[in-house]
Motif scaffolding. Structure first.
Motif, PDB file in Angstrom:
ATOM      1  N   TYR A 262      60.615  61.495  40.494  1.00  0.00           N
ATOM      2  CA  TYR A 262      60.600  60.636  41.688  1.00  0.00           C
ATOM      3  C   TYR A 262      59.316  59.828  41.800  1.00  0.00           C
ATOM      4  O   TYR A 262      59.351  58.626  42.118  1.00  0.00           O
ATOM      5  CB  TYR A 262      60.792  61.480  42.951  1.00  0.00           C
ATOM      6  N   LYS A 263      58.168  60.446  41.547  1.00  0.00           N
ATOM      7  CA  LYS A 263      56.901  59.728  41.682  1.00  0.00           C
ATOM      8  C   LYS A 263      56.702  58.685  40.583  1.00  0.00           C
ATOM      9  O   LYS A 263      55.790  57.868  40.667  1.00  0.00           O
ATOM     10  CB  LYS A 263      55.736  60.717  41.690  1.00  0.00           C
ATOM     11  N   MET A 264      57.550  58.711  39.563  1.00  0.00           N
ATOM     12  CA  MET A 264      57.511  57.691  38.510  1.00  0.00           C
ATOM     13  C   MET A 264      58.437  56.523  38.837  1.00  0.00           C
ATOM     14  O   MET A 264      58.711  55.675  37.992  1.00  0.00           O
ATOM     15  CB  MET A 264      57.880  58.299  37.159  1.00  0.00           C
ATOM     16  N   SER A 290      67.431  62.258  30.226  1.00  0.00           N
ATOM     17  CA  SER A 290      66.782  61.877  28.967  1.00  0.00           C
ATOM     18  C   SER A 290      65.297  61.574  29.139  1.00  0.00           C
ATOM     19  O   SER A 290      64.617  61.277  28.156  1.00  0.00           O
ATOM     20  CB  SER A 290      67.486  60.647  28.373  1.00  0.00           C
ATOM     21  N   GLY A 291      64.806  61.606  30.385  1.00  0.00           N
ATOM     22  CA  GLY A 291      63.375  61.443  30.604  1.00  0.00           C
ATOM     23  C   GLY A 291      62.934  60.140  31.220  1.00  0.00           C
ATOM     24  O   GLY A 291      61.732  59.871  31.308  1.00  0.00           O
ATOM     25  N   HIS A 292      63.890  59.303  31.661  1.00  0.00           N
ATOM     26  CA  HIS A 292      63.523  58.024  32.276  1.00  0.00           C
ATOM     27  C   HIS A 292      64.002  57.988  33.721  1.00  0.00           C
ATOM     28  O   HIS A 292      65.123  58.398  34.014  1.00  0.00           O
ATOM     29  CB  HIS A 292      64.145  56.856  31.506  1.00  0.00           C
ATOM     30  N   PRO A 293      63.173  57.520  34.648  1.00  0.00           N
ATOM     31  CA  PRO A 293      63.614  57.462  36.053  1.00  0.00           C
ATOM     32  C   PRO A 293      64.773  56.502  36.259  1.00  0.00           C
ATOM     33  O   PRO A 293      64.895  55.500  35.548  1.00  0.00           O
ATOM     34  CB  PRO A 293      62.359  56.975  36.796  1.00  0.00           C
ATOM     35  N   PRO A 307      58.294  47.239  42.136  1.00  0.00           N
ATOM     36  CA  PRO A 307      58.252  47.647  40.724  1.00  0.00           C
ATOM     37  C   PRO A 307      59.104  48.876  40.455  1.00  0.00           C
ATOM     38  O   PRO A 307      59.277  49.720  41.331  1.00  0.00           O
ATOM     39  CB  PRO A 307      56.771  47.949  40.488  1.00  0.00           C
ATOM     40  N   PHE A 308      59.633  48.975  39.240  1.00  0.00           N
ATOM     41  CA  PHE A 308      60.531  50.069  38.879  1.00  0.00           C
ATOM     42  C   PHE A 308      59.814  51.417  38.788  1.00  0.00           C
ATOM     43  O   PHE A 308      60.411  52.451  39.014  1.00  0.00           O
ATOM     44  CB  PHE A 308      61.204  49.777  37.540  1.00  0.00           C
ATOM     45  N   TYR A 309      58.510  51.384  38.458  1.00  0.00           N
ATOM     46  CA  TYR A 309      57.818  52.645  38.184  1.00  0.00           C
ATOM     47  C   TYR A 309      56.874  53.072  39.308  1.00  0.00           C
ATOM     48  O   TYR A 309      55.921  53.800  39.086  1.00  0.00           O
ATOM     49  CB  TYR A 309      57.068  52.542  36.855  1.00  0.00           C
ATOM     50  N   THR A 310      57.153  52.604  40.516  1.00  0.00           N
ATOM     51  CA  THR A 310      56.415  53.041  41.701  1.00  0.00           C
ATOM     52  C   THR A 310      57.418  53.555  42.721  1.00  0.00           C
ATOM     53  O   THR A 310      58.385  52.853  43.039  1.00  0.00           O
ATOM     54  CB  THR A 310      55.618  51.875  42.311  1.00  0.00           C
ATOM     55  N   HIS A 311      57.209  54.755  43.226  1.00  0.00           N
ATOM     56  CA  HIS A 311      58.203  55.314  44.142  1.00  0.00           C
ATOM     57  C   HIS A 311      58.143  54.626  45.494  1.00  0.00           C
ATOM     58  O   HIS A 311      57.114  54.079  45.901  1.00  0.00           O
ATOM     59  CB  HIS A 311      58.058  56.837  44.261  1.00  0.00           C
ATOM     60  N   LEU A 312      59.255  54.617  46.175  1.00  0.00           N
ATOM     61  CA  LEU A 312      59.355  53.973  47.469  1.00  0.00           C
ATOM     62  C   LEU A 312      58.397  54.610  48.459  1.00  0.00           C
ATOM     63  O   LEU A 312      58.223  55.834  48.480  1.00  0.00           O
ATOM     64  CB  LEU A 312      60.788  54.093  48.001  1.00  0.00           C
ATOM     65  N   ALA A 313      57.771  53.769  49.287  1.00  0.00           N
ATOM     66  CA  ALA A 313      56.844  54.295  50.282  1.00  0.00           C
ATOM     67  C   ALA A 313      57.583  55.117  51.333  1.00  0.00           C
ATOM     68  O   ALA A 313      57.064  56.080  51.887  1.00  0.00           O
ATOM     69  CB  ALA A 313      56.092  53.147  50.951  1.00  0.00           C
ATOM     70  N   LYS A 314      58.838  54.718  51.575  1.00  0.00           N
ATOM     71  CA  LYS A 314      59.625  55.419  52.584  1.00  0.00           C
ATOM     72  C   LYS A 314      61.088  55.390  52.172  1.00  0.00           C
ATOM     73  O   LYS A 314      61.614  54.338  51.808  1.00  0.00           O
ATOM     74  CB  LYS A 314      59.455  54.765  53.961  1.00  0.00           C
ATOM     75  N   ILE A 315      61.747  56.526  52.233  1.00  0.00           N
ATOM     76  CA  ILE A 315      63.167  56.597  51.892  1.00  0.00           C
ATOM     77  C   ILE A 315      63.999  56.207  53.111  1.00  0.00           C
ATOM     78  O   ILE A 315      63.802  56.759  54.199  1.00  0.00           O
ATOM     79  CB  ILE A 315      63.566  58.010  51.443  1.00  0.00           C
ATOM     80  N   VAL A 324      57.474  63.303  50.146  1.00  0.00           N
ATOM     81  CA  VAL A 324      57.265  63.827  48.793  1.00  0.00           C
ATOM     82  C   VAL A 324      55.799  63.853  48.400  1.00  0.00           C
ATOM     83  O   VAL A 324      55.415  64.591  47.497  1.00  0.00           O
ATOM     84  CB  VAL A 324      58.069  63.015  47.746  1.00  0.00           C
ATOM     85  N   ASP A 325      54.967  63.041  49.062  1.00  0.00           N
ATOM     86  CA  ASP A 325      53.546  63.077  48.745  1.00  0.00           C
ATOM     87  C   ASP A 325      52.878  64.332  49.285  1.00  0.00           C
ATOM     88  O   ASP A 325      51.775  64.676  48.890  1.00  0.00           O
ATOM     89  CB  ASP A 325      52.855  61.833  49.303  1.00  0.00           C
ATOM     90  N   ARG A 326      53.558  65.014  50.216  1.00  0.00           N
ATOM     91  CA  ARG A 326      53.011  66.243  50.780  1.00  0.00           C
ATOM     92  C   ARG A 326      53.748  67.490  50.312  1.00  0.00           C
ATOM     93  O   ARG A 326      53.229  68.592  50.434  1.00  0.00           O
ATOM     94  CB  ARG A 326      53.084  66.203  52.315  1.00  0.00           C
ATOM     95  N   VAL A 327      54.960  67.277  49.766  1.00  0.00           N
ATOM     96  CA  VAL A 327      55.784  68.443  49.465  1.00  0.00           C
ATOM     97  C   VAL A 327      55.121  69.384  48.469  1.00  0.00           C
ATOM     98  O   VAL A 327      55.196  70.604  48.591  1.00  0.00           O
ATOM     99  CB  VAL A 327      57.184  68.020  48.947  1.00  0.00           C
ATOM    100  N   GLY A 328      54.377  68.838  47.488  1.00  0.00           N
ATOM    101  CA  GLY A 328      53.688  69.684  46.536  1.00  0.00           C
ATOM    102  C   GLY A 328      52.630  70.540  47.205  1.00  0.00           C
ATOM    103  O   GLY A 328      52.509  71.734  46.957  1.00  0.00           O
TER     104      GLY A 328
END
Length: 361
Positions: A262-264, A290-293, A307-315, A324-328
């Motif tokens: 997701y973060k990718m 296969s390893g690609h977002p 951009p494709f490789y930056t996760h959305l700021a808000k769902i 998701v930035d806090r879930v970890g």
């Protein structure tokens, strides 16, 4: 096989046993998400109905959808083309060219008014009268209107046909538009994806030729059997998302361990498709596995959702229900509390055991 011959008659002539015929009908019902009570209807329809004429148009596109279509495994595209339907016109496959090819299309339209299905790959174009895409001296938009007029239903196959895809991306110089913006007088079934999964198009055609009507659609006009769930809901990496284990770069240890992408930039949480269920190439894999977002290719205007490789700021619509930035950190915090609690309980138990030992002595 003549167009008047039924599917079951063809199967018998080819040496297909009745048992295998029933197996095929069951497979189709399961793939389309039908209730078991519907399977006899599939059997009955295939025993009595003749082949379905299909015209396949290629407008503004790159042919990746046609390439995907040719790789269908359930049913095999060779069975679909040569036995189940009468694919009368498709530029990618037909041997004829020029006037001979166009005569075939016109003959099908004349002989089967209201009785053929039109599959459209690619977008129409409105810019400068549609001159940016012409076929046989006719603009793609006019060709689409002419052919759709006598069709029973229209299947917009691929993201170019459903949302104009790359041609419709900013600044859209050809004024590319989706099929449903041009075809207003016929039911249009959207099958988005760049390209779509092959079994989605074959399954949609099989549903129509079996029941004589279009399948149940979502509120966006897509076959519900394939576009009802988000990729995130059935993702092979979902457990890592829930555990707060995310890939931070493509070469980190998390990537090697198959953690959540997701973060990718993975758009799985906002993308509705059957990739995680049906998968590709006869169920071998799909991009996330296969390893690609996921880049969300089945969603509207996905080419501008960069951009494709930056996760959305808000769902949107709180689809995930968590930051998701806090879930970890939250997971680590919970784990830490659990360790502290476990240590505390261990100390209490050990203290009790020591006290008993002293009392005995």
């Amino acid at each position: 096989m003549s167009k008047s011959e039924t599917y079951y008659q063809w199967a018998c002539r080819k040496g297909v046993s009745r048992r295998d015929f029933f197996k095929f009908c069951t497979l189709m019902g399961a793939m389309l998400g039908l209730d078991a009570a519907e399977y006899p209807k599939i059997v009955s329809a295939l025993q009595s109905k003749p082949r379905l004429p299909v015209i396949y148009l290629n407008l503004q596109e790159c042919t990746c959808c046609g390439e995907s279509f040719l790789r269908s495994s359930h049913p095999l595209v060779s069975d679909l083309i040569f036995n189940m339907i009468s694919l009368d016109y498709m530029e990618v496959l037909q041997a004829a060219a020029g006037k001979q090819a166009e005569d075939v299309r016109l003959k099908t339209m004349k002989d089967y008014p209201g009785g053929y299905v039109l599959v459209v790959e690619g977008s129409a174009t409105l810019g400068d009268g549609g001159v940016y895409c012409t076929i046989g001296g006719v603009t793609a938009t006019e060709l689409l209107k002419q052919t759709a007029d006598g069709a029973a239903a229209v299947i917009a196959y691929g993201s170019c046909a459903t949302n104009a895809c790359v041609q419709g991306a900013h600044p859209n110089p050809t004024q590319a538009v989706p099929v449903r913006q041009v075809v207003k007088n016929k039911p249009v079934i959207d099958v988005p994806g760049c390209p779509p999964i092959a079994e989605v198009i074959t399954g949609t055609i099989v549903h129509y030729l079996t029941f004589g009507k279009i399948p149940e659609l979502t509120n966006q006009g897509r076959p519900k059997a394939f576009y009802e769930h988000r990729i995130h809901d059935n993702c092979v990496r979902r457990a890592f998302f829930d555990a707060g284990q995310f890939v931070e770069s493509f070469d980190d240890e998390g990537a090697k361990q198959g953690w959540c992408l997701y973060k990718m930039g993975c758009k799985g949480p906002t993308t509705y498709n059957a990739c995680a269920i049906t998968e590709w190439n006869d169920g071998v894999s799909y991009p996330i596995k296969s390893g690609h977002p996921c880049i969300g290719c089945s969603e509207n205007n996905f080419f501008d959702n960069t951009p494709f490789y930056t996760h959305l700021a808000k769902i949107p619509n709180n689809a995930l229900g968590k930051d998701v930035d806090r879930v970890g950190m939250d997971v680590v915090g919970v784990a830490g509390l659990a360790v502290v609690a476990h240590a505390g309980m261990t100390a209490v138990v050990k203290h009790g055991e020591n006290k008993k030992d002293k009392d005995r002595s």
